[in-house]
Design a protein around this motif. Sequence first.
Motif, PDB file in Angstrom:
ATOM      1  N   ARG A 152      -5.300  -7.073  -3.427  1.00 29.96           N
ATOM      2  CA  ARG A 152      -5.700  -5.897  -4.190  1.00 29.96           C
ATOM      3  C   ARG A 152      -4.619  -4.823  -4.186  1.00 29.96           C
ATOM      4  N   GLU A 153      -3.969  -4.585  -3.050  1.00 30.48           N
ATOM      5  CA  GLU A 153      -2.943  -3.540  -2.975  1.00 30.48           C
ATOM      6  C   GLU A 153      -1.777  -3.855  -3.910  1.00 30.48           C
ATOM      7  N   HIS A 167      -1.929  -5.551  -6.727  1.00 32.12           N
ATOM      8  CA  HIS A 167      -2.357  -5.223  -8.086  1.00 32.12           C
ATOM      9  C   HIS A 167      -2.350  -3.722  -8.327  1.00 32.12           C
ATOM     10  N   GLN A 168      -2.796  -2.979  -7.307  1.00 32.12           N
ATOM     11  CA  GLN A 168      -2.820  -1.511  -7.438  1.00 32.12           C
ATOM     12  C   GLN A 168      -1.412  -0.958  -7.617  1.00 32.12           C
ATOM     13  N   SER A 186       0.833  -1.206   0.000  1.00 31.47           N
ATOM     14  CA  SER A 186       0.000   0.000   0.000  1.00 31.47           C
ATOM     15  C   SER A 186       0.869   1.258   0.000  1.00 31.47           C
TER      16      SER A 186
END
Length: 461
Positions: free
Chosen positions: A198-199, A201-202, A129
């Motif tokens: 998800r982080e 991928h972000q 993140s």
Amino acid sequence: MKKLELITCRKVYSVVILGLLLLAYCFACYHTGLIDTRLVIPQPLARRKNSTDGPPVEDAIRTHVFQIGDTARSLYSDTLGKLPTNPQYHRRWDVNCSAIFAGSERVITSVSKQLLQEQQEQSLMPSDSKVVTWTNDCTLYKKQRGYPTTPNSDEEAGFPLAYILVVHTGAAQVERLLRAIYQPQNVYCLHPDSKSPREFHQAIAGLANCFDNVFIASKLEDVVYAGVTLLLTNINCMKDLTGRSASGHPWRYVMNLCGQDFPLRTNLEIVGQLKAHNGQNEIQSSVPDKRKSRRTEFKFILRNKSIVRTKSRNGPAPHQLKLYSGSAYYAVTRDFVRYILSDPVAIDFLDWTRNTHMPEETYWATLQRAPGVPGGNYRADPQIRPFSVRYVLWYTRASPHKCRGKYIRRVCVFTIGDIHYVQQQPHLFANKFYYDYDPVSLQCLEEALEFRVRHSEESDK
Ligand SMILES: *[C@@H]1O[C@H](CO)[C@@H](O)[C@H](O)[C@H]1NC(C)=O
Ligand SMILES: *[C@@H]1O[C@H](CO)[C@@H](O)[C@H](O)[C@H]1NC(C)=O
Ligand SMILES: *[C@@H]1O[C@H](CO)[C@@H](O)[C@H](O)[C@H]1NC(C)=O
């Protein structure tokens, strides 16, 4: 009597072991150039002497690397290349990398201690993140991280490369790898695992978003160990690299890496090696032994998220292909990629390998030996173990160096105690590195690369 025998036996053993140690030492000295404690990049172990399908490449490679070795000689005599750093991204450890490359036990021990201590307090790697925030302002980020904006030389500009990066964890390490291999004239296909958080991928999307020549594979696989999905990640990226995502990019060779790889050579050195191949692929390939033959003898299927063997046997490979075994990692030409994506033999064979165990270790190796394959070695010796792309220290492999890090699935995860040895290997990349386990190894390899980039620029002028 028994005792005497034992003693004699021990003596004999000691002499043999001493002899072996001496041999290993000489071997290590010879190959690492530690005799004069300066970096000498050794000659690669190219053994593709008599490939009847292409010109012998050994001499060309040797000549090229010898020149690089010459320019790198002063590495240990001076401070290494200091990278543009900004603690907002990666922490810069205050260590003497020259001493680490010289194998100084005093420095290695004290830095290792510090690493161990700090690991207990916090993760040494920035979180995914956190990495997401780095690329909020692409211009600033690329400037502060020192991403090159022009090719370092005409030679590199004229020989663009493509990379396939199959990654699943540790966005900060992926970023570091990308920075180390990034050149504006190259192109990069990133394949984050579809099941990664998800982080992650972000963060990967953030990176891709900052560069015209970095993109995310248009189709993402859920990679299952030993299944066909790893092979598919490569095929997906190959499609993209020859399709719209790469918008006609003129890359000459493509190499695949994973997130735990790190380069040992600069882009210029990599280009030199690949040019010396004269249009041949770099694919390991040998006749499979009994254990490896079992990978293709029976059908393997995906059950409950892992690959299991069934009782049914596989038929023979299509098109009378003779099976070979090798590595999942390669450097291959554009023509080879075209062949993989369009030739019925390659397509049928991909389909056949779907139900085998670790098809990535059969697929490339077998096609490399099939007749008429661009850049292939049809009619070569039974064993092709050419100088290869990637250095891996296996648990079982007899090696003059013993892993100082830890073993994960029988593969050494390197630490600063290993990198003086790793750095001397003729390969282009090494595996494995874990950022949160030893960030200093990465830092020192970066400094060595930076030093050589700068040195070659100076000698250009
Ligand atoms: C390999 O090639 C060289 C030169 O072309 C030749 O002299 C030699 O006999 C060959 N060796 C084998 C094992 O074919
Ligand atoms: C770093 O290590 C090298 C090699 O051991 C040594 O020659 C050099 O003086 C050291 N530099 C510093 C700043 O301690
Ligand atoms: C699938 O694997 C998981 C974890 O390995 C296990 O807990 C579960 O019972 C398995 N399910 C079946 C249907 O075998």
